[in-house]
Design a protein around this motif. Sequence first.
Motif: not given
Length: 211
Positions: A135, A139-140, A145
């Motif tokens: 995750r 997210s980066y 997600t």
Amino acid sequence: MTRQIAVITAGLSEPSSTRLLADRLADATRTALAVRGEQVEVDVVELRPLAHAAVDATLTGFTSGPLTEALDTVARADGVIAVTPTFQASYSGLFKSFLDVFTIDHADALRGTPVLLGATAGTARHSLVLESAMRPLFSYLGALTVPTAVFAASEDWGAAGQADRTAGELASRIDRAAGELAGLVTGRPVRATTEDDGFGEVVDFATLLSR
């Protein structure tokens, strides 16, 4: 318009539990989208045959052939399902290499794209890989997600000759995650099938001089 779902699967064996989980997630997502009246096309990106090309691209910064096609498939998808085996409490090196190469030409392509996360391992002890490693990675990359991620240990598939345990808790989690992905995908505009370079129609030089 048809929704495009890209399935990234990083299984190292053939067949693999990683591919099995990826296929189950893809089937459930296809069903969830159909219930919402959406047409869907699912493209599976199997990373195992692309391993050498991904390493070469990491060293040179250039891609070609099937690797380029795989990267483009993920970049233009309306939604992504990403499944990796677990190594040392994290995603596999092959999985990470593919995403590293992906950022060479498609740095922002996953920004805002709904992504369903999945992982496999020999035991349930590694289930935190989804929250501790996968995750944060997506997210980066700016991906959206889905809340439910799906982990499958070897025991979730049952021993040889026994009934498949996906009829139980794992199946419910797969269906819930697929429903969440479908909900996010239908809430977004359909992506164009061709990339827009931002420059619009090219005007020839002679026409420019006549203006």
